[in-house]
Motif scaffolding. Sequence first.
Motif, short mmCIF file in Angstrom:
data_model
loop_
_atom_site.label_atom_id
_atom_site.label_comp_id
_atom_site.label_asym_id
_atom_site.label_seq_id
_atom_site.Cartn_x
_atom_site.Cartn_y
_atom_site.Cartn_z
N ALA A 122 0.84 -1.13 -0.03
CA ALA A 122 0.16 -0.07 -0.08
C ALA A 122 1.01 1.35 -0.02
CB ALA A 122 -0.94 0.00 1.10
N PRO A 123 1.70 1.55 -0.99
CA PRO A 123 3.01 2.67 -1.08
C PRO A 123 2.14 3.96 -1.09
CG PRO A 123 2.71 1.51 -3.11
CD PRO A 123 1.91 0.71 -2.26
N ILE A 124 0.71 4.04 -1.96
CA ILE A 124 0.15 5.53 -1.91
C ILE A 124 -0.14 5.83 -0.58
CG2 ILE A 124 -1.56 6.61 -3.25
CD1 ILE A 124 -1.30 4.74 -5.66
N GLN A 125 -1.16 5.19 0.07
CA GLN A 125 -1.81 5.31 1.43
C GLN A 125 -0.45 5.69 2.33
OE1 GLN A 125 -2.34 2.69 -0.50
NE2 GLN A 125 -4.68 2.29 -0.67
N ALA A 126 0.61 4.72 2.54
CA ALA A 126 1.54 5.04 3.27
C ALA A 126 2.25 6.44 3.14
CB ALA A 126 2.65 3.87 3.00
N ALA A 127 2.49 6.71 1.83
CA ALA A 127 3.07 8.20 1.69
C ALA A 127 2.32 9.15 2.24
CB ALA A 127 3.30 8.27 0.00
N ILE A 128 1.04 9.08 1.98
CA ILE A 128 0.17 10.32 2.53
C ILE A 128 0.05 9.98 4.08
CG2 ILE A 128 -2.47 10.98 2.56
CD1 ILE A 128 -2.57 9.82 -0.38
N LEU A 129 -0.10 8.99 4.76
CA LEU A 129 -0.19 8.62 6.12
C LEU A 129 1.03 9.38 6.66
CD1 LEU A 129 -1.67 5.11 6.45
CD2 LEU A 129 -2.64 7.17 7.35
N ALA A 130 2.33 9.09 5.99
CA ALA A 130 3.73 9.78 6.50
C ALA A 130 3.79 11.22 6.35
CB ALA A 130 4.59 8.92 5.92
N GLY A 131 2.83 11.63 5.54
CA GLY A 131 3.00 13.28 5.44
C GLY A 131 4.11 13.32 4.56
N ASP A 132 4.61 12.58 3.63
CA ASP A 132 5.20 12.88 2.38
C ASP A 132 4.77 13.85 1.44
OD1 ASP A 132 6.76 10.75 3.76
OD2 ASP A 132 6.41 9.17 1.84
N THR A 133 5.79 14.73 0.97
CA THR A 133 5.34 15.98 0.10
C THR A 133 5.43 15.33 -1.20
OG1 THR A 133 7.49 16.89 0.26
CG2 THR A 133 5.95 17.58 1.75
N GLU A 134 6.00 14.19 -1.42
CA GLU A 134 6.00 13.86 -2.98
C GLU A 134 5.91 12.06 -3.06
OE1 GLU A 134 9.33 15.20 -5.33
OE2 GLU A 134 10.70 14.23 -3.78
N THR A 135 5.86 11.81 -4.10
CA THR A 135 5.69 10.40 -4.28
C THR A 135 6.36 10.00 -5.71
OG1 THR A 135 5.07 8.12 -3.85
CG2 THR A 135 3.29 9.88 -4.38
N GLY A 136 6.17 8.82 -6.20
CA GLY A 136 6.42 8.80 -7.77
C GLY A 136 6.27 7.25 -7.89
N ILE A 137 6.41 7.05 -9.09
CA ILE A 137 6.73 5.65 -9.91
C ILE A 137 8.19 5.25 -9.92
CG2 ILE A 137 6.31 4.51 -12.25
CD1 ILE A 137 3.94 4.72 -10.51
N THR A 138 8.36 4.20 -9.59
CA THR A 138 9.58 3.59 -10.14
C THR A 138 9.46 2.16 -11.02
OG1 THR A 138 10.68 4.09 -7.97
CG2 THR A 138 11.84 2.32 -9.34
N ILE A 139 10.05 2.40 -12.13
CA ILE A 139 10.04 0.91 -12.79
C ILE A 139 11.26 -0.15 -12.73
CG2 ILE A 139 10.04 0.09 -15.51
CD1 ILE A 139 7.57 1.58 -14.62
N MET A 140 10.89 -1.03 -12.00
CA MET A 140 12.07 -1.96 -11.35
C MET A 140 12.03 -3.31 -12.29
SD MET A 140 11.41 -3.63 -7.59
CE MET A 140 10.21 -4.39 -8.20
N GLN A 141 13.15 -3.92 -12.19
CA GLN A 141 13.37 -5.05 -12.53
C GLN A 141 13.30 -5.98 -11.48
OE1 GLN A 141 15.05 -5.81 -15.91
NE2 GLN A 141 14.10 -7.65 -15.55
N MET A 142 12.24 -7.05 -11.67
CA MET A 142 11.80 -7.84 -10.54
C MET A 142 12.84 -8.87 -10.19
SD MET A 142 7.68 -7.93 -11.20
CE MET A 142 7.42 -8.77 -9.70
N ASP A 143 12.88 -9.17 -9.10
CA ASP A 143 13.71 -10.31 -8.44
C ASP A 143 12.65 -10.78 -7.19
OD1 ASP A 143 14.02 -8.81 -5.99
OD2 ASP A 143 15.98 -8.30 -6.11
N GLU A 144 13.43 -11.63 -6.61
CA GLU A 144 12.66 -12.37 -5.71
C GLU A 144 12.30 -12.01 -4.29
OE1 GLU A 144 13.06 -16.76 -5.65
OE2 GLU A 144 14.91 -16.63 -6.95
N GLY A 145 12.90 -10.66 -3.99
CA GLY A 145 12.56 -10.04 -2.94
C GLY A 145 11.28 -9.37 -2.78
N LEU A 146 10.93 -8.56 -1.58
CA LEU A 146 9.70 -7.71 -1.81
C LEU A 146 9.95 -6.28 -2.41
CD1 LEU A 146 6.85 -7.35 -1.19
CD2 LEU A 146 7.82 -6.69 1.36
#
Length: 306
Positions: A122-146
Amino acid sequence: MSPLRLAFMGSPDFAVPALEALHQAGHDIAVVYTQPPRPAGRGQRETPCPVHRKALELGLPTRHPVRLRRDEAEHRAFADLGLDAAVVAAYGLILPSAMLSAPRRGCLNIHASLLPRWRGAAPIQAAILAGDTETGITIMQMDEGLDTGPMLLSGRVPIRETDGVQVVHDALAGLGCELILRALEEDPPPVPQPEDGATYAPKLSKADGQMPWSEDATALARRVRALNPWPGTFFLHQGQPVRVTEAVADDAAGDVPPGTVLDGLPRIACGRGALRLLQLQRPGRASQPADAFLRGYALPPGTILG
């Protein structure tokens, strides 16, 4: 750029614009993986998720396995597709190594945060809850981690003090379209995520919506913006939940217990300051402005809310 042979893997509304963008760009979408249909609505009819519905509308083949980790037949079927890449956006299932490594260029994830901040569900909700002033998108090469794989591209979106989760969600979904198309065309080199600064955004539940009145009023106003429409924010009064769909932090409450109704606005005492409730909703009713709500529902000053 020549069209690529892709699988698309996603489920909620957030992923729909990316599927549409890839289709409109002319890529060969061999299959769309989604969560399986689930009961919904008053009749509890089996209902496909938003990505499933869009895939059917576009005439794309779909698969919706219940699980993937030990399904070797599904692993083989995925490998037999001969994919250049798989694009993943809020799919909802963990991909095993056999599937991660099957496409020629691997599996690319459209993640709704500036990694390594807010890995998880839930990264969008977490950013708002924390009071972050910005967020974004990351295009990530997936591996077996979270959400630990190397980064390919990223872009930023501001979070204004009045932005609710839907506003941020829609801005990020649009940015995700742009960045995944660029990543597929440019094939940028992967960059490892920094080892420090990682934070996690756990999956939300309905219990997260109950208002903890002992918190700061500013934090509670962010909670309302972050958790509506789902799981929603609510308090208990006379044993019944009342949803708070809009609220703002207000002046100091005075020396009263948190959760105390202060006046007819209504304002509720918090651990620090007060929360002014602007929109409220009873079970089975539409959300209403607070003044209209209170004409049919009493919250007398001095009442202590759960």
